[in-house]
Scaffold this active site. Structure first.
Site, PDB file in Angstrom:
ATOM      1  N   HIS A  82       0.838  -1.207   0.000  1.00  0.00           N
ATOM      2  CA  HIS A  82       0.000   0.000   0.000  1.00  0.00           C
ATOM      3  C   HIS A  82       0.866   1.248   0.000  1.00  0.00           C
ATOM      4  O   HIS A  82       1.834   1.348   0.753  1.00  0.00           O
ATOM      5  CB  HIS A  82      -0.891   0.009   1.257  1.00  0.00           C
ATOM      6  CG  HIS A  82      -1.739   1.229   1.350  1.00  0.00           C
ATOM      7  ND1 HIS A  82      -2.940   1.352   0.676  1.00  0.00           N
ATOM      8  CD2 HIS A  82      -1.552   2.401   1.999  1.00  0.00           C
ATOM      9  CE1 HIS A  82      -3.454   2.540   0.924  1.00  0.00           C
ATOM     10  NE2 HIS A  82      -2.641   3.203   1.711  1.00  0.00           N
ATOM     11  N   ASP A 161     -15.184   3.506   7.455  1.00  0.00           N
ATOM     12  CA  ASP A 161     -14.199   4.424   6.889  1.00  0.00           C
ATOM     13  C   ASP A 161     -14.829   5.273   5.785  1.00  0.00           C
ATOM     14  O   ASP A 161     -14.503   6.450   5.648  1.00  0.00           O
ATOM     15  CB  ASP A 161     -12.982   3.663   6.344  1.00  0.00           C
ATOM     16  CG  ASP A 161     -11.940   4.640   5.814  1.00  0.00           C
ATOM     17  OD1 ASP A 161     -11.437   5.442   6.627  1.00  0.00           O
ATOM     18  OD2 ASP A 161     -11.662   4.642   4.604  1.00  0.00           O
ATOM     19  N   ARG A 168     -14.534  13.605   7.376  1.00  0.00           N
ATOM     20  CA  ARG A 168     -13.244  14.262   7.652  1.00  0.00           C
ATOM     21  C   ARG A 168     -12.869  15.217   6.523  1.00  0.00           C
ATOM     22  O   ARG A 168     -12.339  16.304   6.753  1.00  0.00           O
ATOM     23  CB  ARG A 168     -12.140  13.203   7.822  1.00  0.00           C
ATOM     24  CG  ARG A 168     -12.234  12.463   9.151  1.00  0.00           C
ATOM     25  CD  ARG A 168     -11.345  11.240   9.148  1.00  0.00           C
ATOM     26  NE  ARG A 168      -9.964  11.562   8.889  1.00  0.00           N
ATOM     27  CZ  ARG A 168      -9.094  10.749   8.257  1.00  0.00           C
ATOM     28  NH1 ARG A 168      -9.476   9.553   7.854  1.00  0.00           N
ATOM     29  NH2 ARG A 168      -7.864  11.128   8.050  1.00  0.00           N
ATOM     30  N   SER A 183      -7.667   4.766   9.369  1.00  0.00           N
ATOM     31  CA  SER A 183      -8.392   4.692   8.101  1.00  0.00           C
ATOM     32  C   SER A 183      -7.680   3.722   7.152  1.00  0.00           C
ATOM     33  O   SER A 183      -8.292   2.802   6.585  1.00  0.00           O
ATOM     34  CB  SER A 183      -8.463   6.106   7.503  1.00  0.00           C
ATOM     35  OG  SER A 183      -8.799   6.077   6.150  1.00  0.00           O
ATOM     36  N   LYS A 187      -8.682  -0.740   6.372  1.00  0.00           N
ATOM     37  CA  LYS A 187      -8.911  -1.337   5.038  1.00  0.00           C
ATOM     38  C   LYS A 187      -7.922  -2.462   4.773  1.00  0.00           C
ATOM     39  O   LYS A 187      -8.273  -3.491   4.194  1.00  0.00           O
ATOM     40  CB  LYS A 187      -8.813  -0.246   3.960  1.00  0.00           C
ATOM     41  CG  LYS A 187     -10.029   0.694   4.015  1.00  0.00           C
ATOM     42  CD  LYS A 187      -9.909   1.859   3.075  1.00  0.00           C
ATOM     43  CE  LYS A 187      -8.975   2.906   3.597  1.00  0.00           C
ATOM     44  NZ  LYS A 187      -9.111   4.250   3.109  1.00  0.00           N
TER      45      LYS A 187
HETATM   46  N1  URA Z   1      -5.751   7.482   2.805  1.00  0.00           N
HETATM   47  C1  URA Z   1      -6.746   6.869   3.489  1.00  0.00           C
HETATM   48  O1  URA Z   1      -7.209   5.809   3.117  1.00  0.00           O
HETATM   49  N2  URA Z   1      -7.199   7.470   4.624  1.00  0.00           N
HETATM   50  C2  URA Z   1      -6.716   8.630   5.089  1.00  0.00           C
HETATM   51  O2  URA Z   1      -7.160   9.096   6.113  1.00  0.00           O
HETATM   52  C3  URA Z   1      -5.692   9.263   4.350  1.00  0.00           C
HETATM   53  C4  URA Z   1      -5.222   8.652   3.222  1.00  0.00           C
END
Ligand code: URA
Length: 432
Positions: A82, A161, A168, A183, A187
């Site tokens: 990621h 999320d 946010r 966040s 995932k």
């Molecule tokens: N990428 C994400 O998935 N979440 C965040 O809060 C910032 C970047």
């Protein structure tokens, strides 16, 4: 329990209990706690932060708010890679096939681009016919047979999320390390891989502007992942400049194919070899970084890494001819050179500015539902440290529509050209 008490606790700097965090996430997802109260709590977290236990509780509750992928039917260790996002970041398209060609199993869910940052799914969709929606069985079968599948996020992955991130975004509460880390990691945990290799970016084109902030984010994510029983490693890499030369979807796929043919830009290859060796080591395929790099380079030299990308593209409905011959990928009708007004050494190239300029050409979306133009973007002709003569091209704009007013001037301003050469700063600041 009353939600206002949680807000008051956080405002006065106290920690929330595990039960309170569960109450928050369950209540927000089922609609019993309204946006305005959650916004207040998020803002309190921006100022008061969270401790390690709170961050792990938050992440686990978010991860479990929807489907948790079960990858146990995949043979061997599963890996995910990621990136926290950047400009010209096509590493997944290169390191994924390289690692798969060395025996890794990459089960990857990717996102779409938003704002100046690109998304792997958009890039892959610039290949004719490529689809990113595989059902669970097909996803598992493909990873078992080919060693790699890259798909979009399934409908019910981490609904907490989706709601929290949207909130946010409009309440000025994105820039909090506990909130970003939970966040991202919610995932990753819900996606199911045992090994998670993170590329945490810092610099003008990244969420984290300094190496120290990026290191703190990486540390927090590593702790979450290990707390949840996963193997997690992180690379801290620069996003002061775009990665490689190409910015924009089809242009980046083209550069990724060239990299797999052995003609990749140095910075892209260096990062892919570093990320790839962490994947091979954590999956137990190699025991030392030199051996891992050797095997990854060999996968490129032998053509096996390119073949892996072709196999994945075929399995997901795409045209393999476009991988073997990337000139068949979508091409822009217009290509305009951006000329240097002065002679000198390239000191820096502002990733944020270039990402925004590429977005204006149609390579990215300002809002979630905007359409993108796959063939558009910017190709850099020089990198930091290079010498350029006045009147020579700094970059080329690939566009469908006329360039917006002032676009060329703004693009020239993204390049800092100086009389004296300074060594470019290192691409990789740390490996954790
Ligand atoms: N990428 C994400 O998935 N979440 C965040 O809060 C910032 C970047």
């Amino acid at each position: 329990m009353r939600f206002v008490d949680l807000i008051n606790k956080k405002v006065s700097g106290q920690n929330l209990t595990s039960e309170e965090i569960r109450f928050w996430i369950e209540g927000y997802v089922n609609g019993s706690i309204p946006d305005y109260q959650v916004s207040a709590l998020l803002m309190a977290i921006v100022f008061r932060s969270m401790d390690r236990r709170e961050i792990l509780d938050l992440t686990m509750n978010m991860a479990k708010s929807g489907d948790m992928m079960d990858l146990s039917a995949i043979d061997g260790v599963t890996a995910d890679k990621h990136s926290t996002g950047g400009v010209g970041d096509k590493t997944t398209l290169v390191v994924g096939p390289m690692a798969a060609a060395c025996g890794a199993h990459l089960a990857k869910m990717s996102g779409r681009g938003l704002g100046f940052t690109g998304g792997t799914i958009d890039k892959l969709e610039s290949i004719d016919g490529f689809h990113v929606n595989l059902d669970h069985k097909a996803f598992i079968r493909q990873v078992n047979e080919i060693g790699i599948a890259v798909v979009g996020q399934s409908g019910n992955l981490v609904p907490a999320d989706k709601k929290l991130y949207a909130l946010r975004d409009v309440t000025g509460t994105v820039s909090s390390i506990p909130l970003i880390a939970s966040s991202i990691m919610s995932k990753k945990l819900a996606s199911g891989s045992q090994v998670i290799v993170l590329d945490v970016k810092y610099g003008s084109g990244a969420f984290m502007k300094t190496v120290d902030q990026a290191r703190e984010l990486a540390d927090t994510m590593i702790r979450i992942g290990r707390g949840a029983g996963r193997k997690v490693r992180a690379v801290i890499s620069s996003m002061e400049e775009p990665l490689g030369h190409a910015i924009g979807n089809a242009l980046e796929v083209r550069e990724a194919c060239q990299a797999l043919m052995g003609n990749g830009p140095d910075d892209l290859m260096q990062l892919c070899l570093t990320l790839g060796s962490l994947i091979l080591i954590e999956c137990g395929i190699c025991s030392d970084p030199d051996e891992a790099r050797e095997r990854l380079m060999e996968s490129v030299k032998s053509g096996r890494a390119l073949d892996k990308l072709v196999q994945m593209v075929k399995a997901q409905g795409g045209r393999p001819e476009q991988i073997y011959d990337p000139s068949l990928l979508p091409c822009a009708d217009h290509v305009t050179s951006i000329l240097s007004p002065v002679s000198g050494f390239v000191h820096s190239e502002d990733a944020l500015a270039l990402g925004n300029l590429a977005m204006q050409l149609g390579a990215g979306r300002a809002k979630k539902d905007d359409a993108i133009m796959k063939e558009t973007g910017i190709v850099l002709c020089v990198k930091p440290g290079d010498y350029i003569e006045a009147g020579s091209p700094l970059a080329a704009a690939h566009h469908r529509l006329p360039l917006p007013d002032g676009w060329l001037e703004e693009c020239v301003r993204a390049f800092d050209i100086r009389e004296q050469r300074e060594d470019p700063h290192p691409l990789i600041a740390d490996i954790l």
